[in-house]
Design an enzyme around this catalytic site. Structure first.
Site, PDB file in Angstrom:
ATOM      1  N   SER A   1      -4.491   3.253   3.971  1.00 32.55           N
ATOM      2  CA  SER A   1      -4.694   2.593   2.688  1.00 32.55           C
ATOM      3  C   SER A   1      -4.890   1.083   2.887  1.00 32.55           C
ATOM      4  CB  SER A   1      -3.501   2.884   1.772  1.00 32.55           C
ATOM      5  OG  SER A   1      -3.730   2.337   0.504  1.00 32.55           O
TER       6      SER A   1
ATOM      7  N   LYS B   1       0.783  -1.231   0.000  1.00 35.48           N
ATOM      8  CA  LYS B   1       0.000   0.000   0.000  1.00 35.48           C
ATOM      9  C   LYS B   1       0.820   1.288   0.000  1.00 35.48           C
ATOM     10  CE  LYS B   1      -3.264  -1.056  -0.654  1.00 35.48           C
ATOM     11  NZ  LYS B   1      -3.504  -1.762  -1.955  1.00 35.48           N
TER      12      LYS B   1
ATOM     13  N   HIS C   1       7.118  -7.891  -1.930  1.00 35.63           N
ATOM     14  CA  HIS C   1       6.952  -7.207  -0.640  1.00 35.63           C
ATOM     15  C   HIS C   1       7.873  -7.848   0.408  1.00 35.63           C
ATOM     16  CE1 HIS C   1       3.599  -4.886  -2.017  1.00 35.63           C
ATOM     17  NE2 HIS C   1       2.707  -5.850  -2.001  1.00 35.63           N
TER      18      HIS C   1
ATOM     19  N   THR D   1       1.468  -0.236  -7.202  1.00 32.81           N
ATOM     20  CA  THR D   1       0.755  -0.290  -8.482  1.00 32.81           C
ATOM     21  C   THR D   1       1.205   0.851  -9.392  1.00 32.81           C
ATOM     22  OG1 THR D   1      -1.118  -1.077  -7.173  1.00 32.81           O
ATOM     23  CG2 THR D   1      -1.563  -0.514  -9.468  1.00 32.81           C
TER      24      THR D   1
HETATM   25  P1  A3P Z   1      -4.977   5.005  -1.266  1.00 33.58           P
HETATM   26  O1  A3P Z   1      -5.607   3.832  -0.607  1.00 33.58           O
HETATM   27  O2  A3P Z   1      -4.427   5.988  -0.273  1.00 33.58           O
HETATM   28  O3  A3P Z   1      -5.823   5.667  -2.267  1.00 33.58           O
HETATM   29  P2  A3P Z   1      -0.228  -0.333  -3.604  1.00 33.58           P
HETATM   30  O4  A3P Z   1      -0.227  -0.181  -5.060  1.00 33.58           O
HETATM   31  O5  A3P Z   1       1.139  -0.424  -2.991  1.00 33.58           O
HETATM   32  O6  A3P Z   1      -1.163  -1.406  -3.169  1.00 33.58           O
HETATM   33  O7  A3P Z   1      -0.801   1.037  -3.026  1.00 33.58           O
HETATM   34  C1  A3P Z   1      -2.141   1.412  -3.252  1.00 33.58           C
HETATM   35  C2  A3P Z   1      -2.262   2.896  -3.010  1.00 33.58           C
HETATM   36  O8  A3P Z   1      -1.702   3.609  -4.118  1.00 33.58           O
HETATM   37  C3  A3P Z   1      -3.717   3.331  -2.905  1.00 33.58           C
HETATM   38  O9  A3P Z   1      -3.693   4.477  -2.058  1.00 33.58           O
HETATM   39  C4  A3P Z   1      -4.015   3.692  -4.352  1.00 33.58           C
HETATM   40  O10 A3P Z   1      -5.139   4.508  -4.514  1.00 33.58           O
HETATM   41  C5  A3P Z   1      -2.723   4.404  -4.720  1.00 33.58           C
HETATM   42  N1  A3P Z   1      -2.473   4.476  -6.164  1.00 33.58           N
HETATM   43  C6  A3P Z   1      -2.716   3.531  -7.110  1.00 33.58           C
HETATM   44  N2  A3P Z   1      -2.365   3.980  -8.312  1.00 33.58           N
HETATM   45  C7  A3P Z   1      -1.878   5.230  -8.142  1.00 33.58           C
HETATM   46  C8  A3P Z   1      -1.354   6.221  -9.041  1.00 33.58           C
HETATM   47  N3  A3P Z   1      -1.282   6.007 -10.342  1.00 33.58           N
HETATM   48  N4  A3P Z   1      -0.943   7.393  -8.518  1.00 33.58           N
HETATM   49  C9  A3P Z   1      -1.026   7.622  -7.181  1.00 33.58           C
HETATM   50  N5  A3P Z   1      -1.515   6.741  -6.299  1.00 33.58           N
HETATM   51  C10 A3P Z   1      -1.938   5.545  -6.760  1.00 33.58           C
END
Ligand code: A3P
Length: 333
Positions: A170, A68, A139, A72
């Site tokens: 998140s 999180k 991870h 992504t």
């Molecule tokens: P939030 O829950 O704060 O919105 P991971 O990819 O490590 O699982 O993290 C997910 C977090 O990254 C989520 O945060 C998601 O909305 C955010 N996220 C995904 N794509 C993104 C992007 N292109 N730019 C910024 N944040 C992004």
């Protein structure tokens, strides 16, 4: 409850992945301590499989992160940077979820519909010969996978981290999306804060995870690139250029500069979160228990203020000061 206890008994007695320390997490999930870090039962098994079978290749790019923290987003960026000269590279993001585009060692490569498929990693091991890079995500903490990643002197690691309070919020939201998996016993926010502060979250402690990759990036800047979600938000073009330079494929002037802007735009939250494939409520074929859409929520810095009360903020900030600031990393408060 009886079933869970049975599962533990079975788990502890039946596999080499036995762990003497177990903590209740949420839903039917328990966390198991392995080499100082906490894992769900599935991830403990798959992590051990990765340690046993995965061989980094010289051109590998490993995207490492605590869950999180922007994985992504960075998947989309790394893919776009590395494949920027391939035909239709921007269409690739339209048609593929970043999680599928860049497999995660401990999720996609092993767990397909709940079954371990070690051969998939063999295929991955065979790709990436010659000059093309494999991009793989993990991870797994550096304390655990570091020896393996050091076994190739030239494979490179890009690590992303994020403010601990936003990371926790998140993660907390992410689990809400799991429908009935955790419905029987949700992860209430007070427990989430308490467990996060004590390091008891999957792949945690968050703090130890971040610190080890950061330390290695300071010792070996040619091996590990360390970036924060907040830096990426603040100056995405600058970060994309620095990552490309680190990977040995720098952007030159002129047309390449336009490409940087295009990549940043294509990978923005606004853009990616609107793609059909990323809005889909389908479950990934890997058997991962959350739908594709769950990786996109708000994508903002500081969203924790909408959820954490004063006392919760104080608890997390205290640990952040002790762990990060105490070690010279002034970040996250
Ligand atoms: P939030 O829950 O704060 O919105 P991971 O990819 O490590 O699982 O993290 C997910 C977090 O990254 C989520 O945060 C998601 O909305 C955010 N996220 C995904 N794509 C993104 C992007 N292109 N730019 C910024 N944040 C992004």
């Amino acid at each position: 409850m009886e079933k869970e206890e049975d599962d533990h008994h079975h788990f502890n007695n039946s596999s080499s992945s036995s762990s003497s320390q177990i903590e209740k997490w949420c839903g039917h999930e328990f966390l198991y301590k392995f080499n100082g870090f906490w894992f769900t039962k599935t991830y403990l098994k798959t992590t051990q499989q990765v340690l046993q079978h995965f061989k980094p290749l010289p051109n590998d790019v490993i995207l490492a992160s605590f869950p999180k923290t922007g994985t992504t987003w960075l998947k989309a960026l790394l893919h776009s940077i590395i494949h920027r000269h391939s035909p239709n590279s921007s269409d690739t993001l339209l048609l593929n979820h970043p999680q599928e585009l860049i497999p995660s060692l401990e999720t996609n490569l092993y767990v397909q519909n709940g079954n371990f498929i070690p051969t998939i990693i063999e295929d991955q091991n065979n790709k990436g010969g010659g000059t093309s890079s494999r991009i793989l995500a993990t991870h797994i903490p550096y304390q655990i996978i570091g020896d393996l990643l050091r076994s190739s002197s030239t494979c490179k690691i890009v690590y992303i981290t994020r403010n601990p309070k936003d990371t926790l919020i998140s993660l907390w939201h992410f689990l809400q999306k799991s429908g009935n998996v955790f419905a029987s016993d949700p992860w209430e926010l007070p427990s989430a804060v308490d467990q996060f502060c004590r390091g008891i979250v999957p792949f945690g402690s968050y703090y130890d995870h971040v610190l080890a990759y950061r330390d290695e990036s300071r010792k070996k800047p040619e091996k590990v690139f360390f970036v924060t979600y907040e830096e990426l938000k603040e100056n995405p073009n600058g970060c994309v250029e620095r990552i490309a330079e680190f990977l040995g494929c720098p952007f030159e002037g002129g047309e390449d500069q336009d490409l940087v802007g295009e990549i940043v735009k294509n990978c923005s939250f606004e853009n990616l979160s609107g793609h059909e494939v990323n809005m889909s409520n389908e479950m990934p074929p890997s058997g991962f228990p959350l739908p594709y859409s769950s990786f996109f929520r708000r994508g903002e810095v500081g969203d924790h203020v909408n959820y954490l009360g004063e006392e919760m903020v104080r608890m997390i900030d205290d640990v952040t000061r002790e762990k990060f600031h105490g070690g010279g990393f002034v970040y996250g408060v």
